[in-house]
Motif scaffolding. Structure first.
Motif, PDB file in Angstrom:
ATOM      1  N   PHE A 102       0.860  -1.176   0.000  1.00 53.39           N
ATOM      2  CA  PHE A 102       0.000   0.000   0.000  1.00 53.39           C
ATOM      3  C   PHE A 102       0.899   1.229   0.000  1.00 53.39           C
ATOM      4  O   PHE A 102       1.867   1.320   0.760  1.00 53.39           O
ATOM      5  CB  PHE A 102      -0.905  -0.020   1.239  1.00 53.39           C
ATOM      6  CG  PHE A 102      -1.879   1.115   1.323  1.00 53.39           C
ATOM      7  CD1 PHE A 102      -2.604   1.530   0.213  1.00 53.39           C
ATOM      8  CD2 PHE A 102      -2.109   1.778   2.527  1.00 53.39           C
ATOM      9  CE1 PHE A 102      -3.522   2.567   0.292  1.00 53.39           C
ATOM     10  CE2 PHE A 102      -3.016   2.809   2.620  1.00 53.39           C
ATOM     11  CZ  PHE A 102      -3.728   3.209   1.503  1.00 53.39           C
ATOM     12  N   ALA A 103       0.599   2.169  -0.880  1.00 54.45           N
ATOM     13  CA  ALA A 103       1.341   3.436  -0.946  1.00 54.45           C
ATOM     14  C   ALA A 103       0.339   4.567  -1.094  1.00 54.45           C
ATOM     15  O   ALA A 103      -0.638   4.443  -1.844  1.00 54.45           O
ATOM     16  CB  ALA A 103       2.337   3.428  -2.101  1.00 54.45           C
ATOM     17  N   PHE A 104       0.600   5.650  -0.387  1.00 53.06           N
ATOM     18  CA  PHE A 104      -0.334   6.776  -0.419  1.00 53.06           C
ATOM     19  C   PHE A 104       0.424   8.070  -0.133  1.00 53.06           C
ATOM     20  O   PHE A 104       1.563   8.060   0.364  1.00 53.06           O
ATOM     21  CB  PHE A 104      -1.463   6.579   0.595  1.00 53.06           C
ATOM     22  CG  PHE A 104      -0.985   6.396   2.007  1.00 53.06           C
ATOM     23  CD1 PHE A 104      -0.904   7.463   2.883  1.00 53.06           C
ATOM     24  CD2 PHE A 104      -0.602   5.133   2.465  1.00 53.06           C
ATOM     25  CE1 PHE A 104      -0.464   7.287   4.179  1.00 53.06           C
ATOM     26  CE2 PHE A 104      -0.164   4.951   3.755  1.00 53.06           C
ATOM     27  CZ  PHE A 104      -0.087   6.029   4.621  1.00 53.06           C
ATOM     28  N   THR A 105      -0.235   9.170  -0.446  1.00 56.21           N
ATOM     29  CA  THR A 105       0.350  10.497  -0.245  1.00 56.21           C
ATOM     30  C   THR A 105      -0.328  11.193   0.929  1.00 56.21           C
ATOM     31  O   THR A 105      -1.558  11.139   1.066  1.00 56.21           O
ATOM     32  CB  THR A 105       0.190  11.359  -1.512  1.00 56.21           C
ATOM     33  OG1 THR A 105       0.761  10.669  -2.626  1.00 56.21           O
ATOM     34  CG2 THR A 105       0.884  12.706  -1.346  1.00 56.21           C
ATOM     35  N   VAL A 106       0.468  11.830   1.749  1.00 51.67           N
ATOM     36  CA  VAL A 106      -0.060  12.648   2.844  1.00 51.67           C
ATOM     37  C   VAL A 106       0.516  14.052   2.714  1.00 51.67           C
ATOM     38  O   VAL A 106       1.630  14.242   2.212  1.00 51.67           O
ATOM     39  CB  VAL A 106       0.273  12.062   4.231  1.00 51.67           C
ATOM     40  CG1 VAL A 106      -0.432  10.731   4.453  1.00 51.67           C
ATOM     41  CG2 VAL A 106       1.765  11.924   4.414  1.00 51.67           C
ATOM     42  N   SER A 164      -8.774  -2.847  11.554  1.00 48.73           N
ATOM     43  CA  SER A 164      -8.268  -2.226  12.779  1.00 48.73           C
ATOM     44  C   SER A 164      -8.996  -0.937  13.135  1.00 48.73           C
ATOM     45  O   SER A 164      -8.460  -0.099  13.844  1.00 48.73           O
ATOM     46  CB  SER A 164      -6.769  -1.948  12.623  1.00 48.73           C
ATOM     47  OG  SER A 164      -6.544  -1.150  11.467  1.00 48.73           O
ATOM     48  N   GLY A 165     -10.206  -0.781  12.647  1.00 50.28           N
ATOM     49  CA  GLY A 165     -10.962   0.429  12.981  1.00 50.28           C
ATOM     50  C   GLY A 165     -10.371   1.641  12.304  1.00 50.28           C
ATOM     51  O   GLY A 165     -10.354   1.731  11.086  1.00 50.28           O
ATOM     52  N   LEU A 166      -9.870   2.566  13.106  1.00 52.51           N
ATOM     53  CA  LEU A 166      -9.233   3.775  12.580  1.00 52.51           C
ATOM     54  C   LEU A 166      -7.743   3.720  12.895  1.00 52.51           C
ATOM     55  O   LEU A 166      -7.299   4.228  13.932  1.00 52.51           O
ATOM     56  CB  LEU A 166      -9.870   5.037  13.191  1.00 52.51           C
ATOM     57  CG  LEU A 166     -11.314   5.323  12.783  1.00 52.51           C
ATOM     58  CD1 LEU A 166     -11.828   6.543  13.551  1.00 52.51           C
ATOM     59  CD2 LEU A 166     -11.427   5.568  11.294  1.00 52.51           C
ATOM     60  N   PRO A 167      -6.958   3.052  12.058  1.00 48.56           N
ATOM     61  CA  PRO A 167      -5.517   2.963  12.345  1.00 48.56           C
ATOM     62  C   PRO A 167      -4.873   4.340  12.298  1.00 48.56           C
ATOM     63  O   PRO A 167      -5.355   5.263  11.636  1.00 48.56           O
ATOM     64  CB  PRO A 167      -4.996   2.061  11.228  1.00 48.56           C
ATOM     65  CG  PRO A 167      -5.960   2.253  10.111  1.00 48.56           C
ATOM     66  CD  PRO A 167      -7.298   2.457  10.754  1.00 48.56           C
ATOM     67  N   PHE A 168      -3.783   4.464  12.997  1.00 49.97           N
ATOM     68  CA  PHE A 168      -3.124   5.771  13.084  1.00 49.97           C
ATOM     69  C   PHE A 168      -1.687   5.663  12.613  1.00 49.97           C
ATOM     70  O   PHE A 168      -1.115   4.567  12.491  1.00 49.97           O
ATOM     71  CB  PHE A 168      -3.180   6.306  14.515  1.00 49.97           C
ATOM     72  CG  PHE A 168      -2.620   5.385  15.549  1.00 49.97           C
ATOM     73  CD1 PHE A 168      -1.276   5.436  15.884  1.00 49.97           C
ATOM     74  CD2 PHE A 168      -3.431   4.470  16.203  1.00 49.97           C
ATOM     75  CE1 PHE A 168      -0.744   4.587  16.836  1.00 49.97           C
ATOM     76  CE2 PHE A 168      -2.908   3.615  17.160  1.00 49.97           C
ATOM     77  CZ  PHE A 168      -1.563   3.668  17.480  1.00 49.97           C
ATOM     78  N   LEU A 169      -1.096   6.827  12.370  1.00 49.88           N
ATOM     79  CA  LEU A 169       0.313   6.940  12.010  1.00 49.88           C
ATOM     80  C   LEU A 169       1.052   7.627  13.152  1.00 49.88           C
ATOM     81  O   LEU A 169       0.566   8.616  13.715  1.00 49.88           O
ATOM     82  CB  LEU A 169       0.485   7.743  10.715  1.00 49.88           C
ATOM     83  CG  LEU A 169      -0.091   7.120   9.444  1.00 49.88           C
ATOM     84  CD1 LEU A 169       0.037   8.103   8.281  1.00 49.88           C
ATOM     85  CD2 LEU A 169       0.624   5.810   9.096  1.00 49.88           C
ATOM     86  N   GLU A 170       2.203   7.107  13.478  1.00 48.05           N
ATOM     87  CA  GLU A 170       3.028   7.698  14.519  1.00 48.05           C
ATOM     88  C   GLU A 170       4.059   8.615  13.845  1.00 48.05           C
ATOM     89  O   GLU A 170       4.904   8.155  13.075  1.00 48.05           O
ATOM     90  CB  GLU A 170       3.726   6.612  15.337  1.00 48.05           C
ATOM     91  CG  GLU A 170       2.747   5.724  16.094  1.00 48.05           C
ATOM     92  CD  GLU A 170       3.439   4.582  16.800  1.00 48.05           C
ATOM     93  OE1 GLU A 170       4.573   4.245  16.395  1.00 48.05           O
ATOM     94  OE2 GLU A 170       2.853   4.031  17.741  1.00 48.05           O
ATOM     95  N   VAL A 171       3.961   9.895  14.147  1.00 51.25           N
ATOM     96  CA  VAL A 171       4.798  10.900  13.480  1.00 51.25           C
ATOM     97  C   VAL A 171       5.701  11.560  14.520  1.00 51.25           C
ATOM     98  O   VAL A 171       5.226  12.016  15.568  1.00 51.25           O
ATOM     99  CB  VAL A 171       3.933  11.961  12.764  1.00 51.25           C
ATOM    100  CG1 VAL A 171       4.819  12.972  12.042  1.00 51.25           C
ATOM    101  CG2 VAL A 171       2.965  11.292  11.790  1.00 51.25           C
ATOM    102  N   THR A 172       7.000  11.620  14.231  1.00 51.79           N
ATOM    103  CA  THR A 172       7.966  12.292  15.100  1.00 51.79           C
ATOM    104  C   THR A 172       8.266  13.675  14.526  1.00 51.79           C
ATOM    105  O   THR A 172       8.677  13.801  13.372  1.00 51.79           O
ATOM    106  CB  THR A 172       9.269  11.485  15.222  1.00 51.79           C
ATOM    107  OG1 THR A 172       8.957  10.174  15.714  1.00 51.79           O
ATOM    108  CG2 THR A 172      10.234  12.158  16.175  1.00 51.79           C
ATOM    109  N   LEU A 194      -6.511   1.149   3.360  1.00 49.42           N
ATOM    110  CA  LEU A 194      -5.467   0.295   3.907  1.00 49.42           C
ATOM    111  C   LEU A 194      -5.960  -1.140   4.038  1.00 49.42           C
ATOM    112  O   LEU A 194      -5.232  -2.093   3.711  1.00 49.42           O
ATOM    113  CB  LEU A 194      -5.024   0.826   5.267  1.00 49.42           C
ATOM    114  CG  LEU A 194      -4.006  -0.020   6.032  1.00 49.42           C
ATOM    115  CD1 LEU A 194      -2.698  -0.136   5.252  1.00 49.42           C
ATOM    116  CD2 LEU A 194      -3.749   0.573   7.423  1.00 49.42           C
ATOM    117  N   SER A 195      -7.205  -1.305   4.499  1.00 51.50           N
ATOM    118  CA  SER A 195      -7.761  -2.649   4.650  1.00 51.50           C
ATOM    119  C   SER A 195      -7.863  -3.361   3.308  1.00 51.50           C
ATOM    120  O   SER A 195      -7.508  -4.554   3.186  1.00 51.50           O
ATOM    121  CB  SER A 195      -9.133  -2.575   5.312  1.00 51.50           C
ATOM    122  OG  SER A 195      -9.718  -3.848   5.430  1.00 51.50           O
ATOM    123  N   VAL A 196      -8.298  -2.635   2.282  1.00 51.30           N
ATOM    124  CA  VAL A 196      -8.398  -3.236   0.952  1.00 51.30           C
ATOM    125  C   VAL A 196      -7.024  -3.642   0.450  1.00 51.30           C
ATOM    126  O   VAL A 196      -6.831  -4.749  -0.104  1.00 51.30           O
ATOM    127  CB  VAL A 196      -9.074  -2.246  -0.026  1.00 51.30           C
ATOM    128  CG1 VAL A 196      -8.957  -2.743  -1.459  1.00 51.30           C
ATOM    129  CG2 VAL A 196     -10.534  -2.033   0.352  1.00 51.30           C
TER     130      VAL A 196
END
Length: 214
Positions: A102-106, A164-172, A194-196
């Motif tokens: 999976f690849a996406f832009t933020v 996983s419901g609403l998965p999150f990203l951990e950002v430093t 992400l699930s797909v």
């Protein structure tokens, strides 16, 4: 009878005082009086000089006190990075690159008055590995936004959580004053995409696609 007027004779009791120093018109001043007068003049000058010096000292002391008590600017401390940085999920890359499930832009937006560096982006699952393009750290200027591509590779399909419901990203994040690790929830659209992608990368039989996490 005389035909002219002679000089006026001094009256009784007035003779002998004309031309003498010390009266209202020039009477001699006693030595003690002269000493007292000179001493007073010197003392008066000294008192005036001392008074002027005292006033100058008082004024200088007051000025120093005002300078010491002057309002001083408070050192600027920027807010915590997580309070001014937002992360927005844009869209997935279709098809995903060969090295990712999976690849996406933020889009990372910085609303503060100073730059903020993105030093890390990850996720909590040990069954997934994350890489970022361009490589981190990425600096986002004040009031600016940067876009980065997040690639997720499934390394252990057996332990991948598909729902996983609403998965999150951990950002430093770091702003030069403070570094913190903050969890961002990109939203339900991100969770669905992400699930797909993970279901496609890891079929329901959950075959191993990589070494199990250590």
């Amino acid at each position: 009878m005389s035909g002219g007027i002679g000089p006026v004779e001094p009256g009784e009791g007035t003779a002998g005082f004309e031309g003498h120093e010390g009266s209202d018109t020039g009477r001699p001043v006693p030595a003690a009086a002269r000493w007292a007068r000179d001493r007073y003049a010197r003392h008066r000058r000294a008192v005036l000089a001392l008074g002027g010096l005292t006033c100058a000292v008082v004024v200088a002391a007051g000025a120093a006190r005002l300078y010491a008590d002057r309002p001083r600017p408070v050192a600027y401390v920027p807010p915590a990075p997580s309070q001014v940085v937002s992360l927005t999920y844009l869209e997935p890359m279709e098809p995903p690159p060969p090295d990712a499930a999976f690849a996406f832009t933020v889009r990372v937006r910085n609303a503060s008055a100073g730059p903020v560096s993105v030093e890390g982006i990850g996720q909590p699952s040990r069954a997934l590995r994350v890489t970022i393009r361009p490589p981190l750290p990425v600096t986002v200027g004040a009031g600016e936004a940067r876009e980065v591509v997040v690639r997720i590779l499934a390394t252990d399909c057996v332990h991948v959580a598909r729902n996983s419901g609403l998965p999150f990203l951990e950002v430093t994040l770091s702003n030069g004053f403070r570094k913190e690790r903050h969890s961002y929830i990109p939203g339900d659209r991100y969770a669905r995409d992400l699930s797909v992608a993970l279901t496609r990368a890891c079929p329901e039989d959950r075959d191993m696609t990589g070494d199990p996490p250590s």
